[in-house]
Motif scaffolding. Sequence first.
Motif, PDB file in Angstrom:
ATOM      1  N   GLN A 267       0.827  -1.218   0.000  1.00 32.23           N
ATOM      2  CA  GLN A 267       0.000   0.000   0.000  1.00 32.23           C
ATOM      3  C   GLN A 267       0.859   1.264   0.000  1.00 32.23           C
ATOM      4  OE1 GLN A 267      -2.432  -0.945   3.329  1.00 32.23           O
ATOM      5  NE2 GLN A 267      -3.804  -2.227   2.093  1.00 32.23           N
ATOM      6  N   ARG A 268       1.997   1.177   0.641  1.00 27.22           N
ATOM      7  CA  ARG A 268       2.873   2.359   0.687  1.00 27.22           C
ATOM      8  C   ARG A 268       3.678   2.543  -0.598  1.00 27.22           C
ATOM      9  NH1 ARG A 268       3.734   1.127   6.278  1.00 27.22           N
ATOM     10  NH2 ARG A 268       5.562  -0.101   5.775  1.00 27.22           N
ATOM     11  N   ASP A 269       3.950   1.462  -1.304  1.00 22.80           N
ATOM     12  CA  ASP A 269       4.818   1.542  -2.482  1.00 22.80           C
ATOM     13  C   ASP A 269       4.353   0.524  -3.533  1.00 22.80           C
ATOM     14  OD1 ASP A 269       6.887   1.497  -4.348  1.00 22.80           O
ATOM     15  OD2 ASP A 269       8.412   1.924  -2.821  1.00 22.80           O
ATOM     16  N   SER A 270       3.882   1.031  -4.670  1.00 20.62           N
ATOM     17  CA  SER A 270       3.297   0.122  -5.669  1.00 20.62           C
ATOM     18  C   SER A 270       4.361  -0.705  -6.388  1.00 20.62           C
ATOM     19  CB  SER A 270       2.489   0.915  -6.691  1.00 20.62           C
ATOM     20  OG  SER A 270       3.362   1.790  -7.380  1.00 20.62           O
ATOM     21  N   ARG A 271       5.631  -0.376  -6.166  1.00 18.07           N
ATOM     22  CA  ARG A 271       6.671  -1.211  -6.780  1.00 18.07           C
ATOM     23  C   ARG A 271       6.835  -2.530  -6.028  1.00 18.07           C
ATOM     24  NH1 ARG A 271      11.281   3.277  -6.588  1.00 18.07           N
ATOM     25  NH2 ARG A 271      10.287   3.486  -4.562  1.00 18.07           N
TER      26      ARG A 271
END
Length: 318
Positions: free
Chosen positions: A65-69
Motif C-alpha cells: 500500500q505504501r509503495d506500488s513497486r
Amino acid sequence: MSTSDPDAPVALSVVIPLYNEEESLPHLQQEIANVCAEHGITWEVIYVDDGSSDSSFSVLEKMHQRDSRIKVLQFRSNCGKSDALSAGFKEAAGRYVITMDADLQDDPHEIPRLIARLEEGFDLVSGWKKKRRDPVSKRWPSKFFNRVTGLLSGVRLHDFNCGLKIYRNEVVKTVHVYGELHRYIPVLAALEGFRVGELVVNHRPRQFGRTKFGAARFFRGPLDLITVLFLSKYMRRPLHLFGGLGFVVSLAGLGITAYLVVMRVVKQSYLSNRPILFIGVLLTIVGIQFISLGLLGEMLTKMNASRHIYSIRKKLGD
Ligand code: UDP
Ligand code: MG
C-alpha cells in the motif's frame, strides 16, 4: 542501466520466496530500496508468500500500500520454494531478475556487483557463499552435494543452492522450476544453453525465525539430481538409455542360457545343479523389461512431441 525516471521500464525484478518471515521483511525491503536508490536502478520486488501462517502477508500488504513497486503473491498453502520462485518468475518484468531469500541471510548490497558480473557476458550468475554463516551440520553435506552435482552435471559451480542469483529475464521465462528443483536451476539453465557464472557473495547468519529445510533435503537432493540428469539427457530418447541397458543385460542372460543348453546337449550335464541358470533367466527377463520400459517411454515422448525443448537465443530475419 541507471535511470531516475519513474516511468522508465523496470530494470530489475527482485523475486523473494518466503514462508513465515514476518520479522525480516521490513528490514529486507528497506535494504533493497536503499541500494537501488543509491545506484539509480529502477526496480520492482515480487514477494511470493508461500502459504505463511504468521503475519507475513499482512506485513507485505501494508508495504504494498505504501509503495506500488512492491508486488505480492500469496499461495493458498505451502507449496515449497521452487513453486514460489516459479510463480515470481512468471510475473517478473525487469530486464534482469534477482532472487534472494527473505531471511536476511542474502545481502542486498551485492545487487550492483551481481549486475556487473552478469554484464560481463553471462545469462545467469549464481552467488557463492564462500564464507557461509550456517551450522556445520548444513555446511558439510552441502559441500558434498555441490561436488557431486558439479561432477555429474558438468556445471562447475561451488554453490548451486545459493538463494542469491541474477538472471537475464529470458532465463527465468525458459527454465521450468517445480518440485524441489530450485537447487538445480544452474544445471537446468546450462542444459538450455545459457551461460552460467558465479560470484563470491556475502552471507549473513539468520537473525529471525528458523530454517525451513530439515534433514529431508539430504535424501531428496540426490533423487532430484537423477531426475534432472535423466530428463535432460533422455527425455526425448528414453529407448537409448533403457534399450541400451536392456540389450546388454538380456544378451548376457541369453549367452548364459545358451551355454547351459549346449552343456546339456553335448555333455549331458544336469541343469538342476547349475545355480547360474537362475542368473541367466533373471538377466534375460530383466533385459526384456528394460527394453519394454524404453518403448513405453518412447510412447510417452511421442504423445508429448509438440512441446519443444530447444530454446532459441536469437532470430535474424522473419
Ligand atoms: N521458503 C519458502 N517455502 C518453503 C521453505 C522456505 O518460500 O517451503 C523460503 C524461506 O522463507 C526463505 C528461503 O525459502 O526465504 C530459504 O529458506 P531457509 O532460509 O529456511 O533455507 P536455508 O537458508 O536454511 O537453506
Ligand atoms: Mg536461510
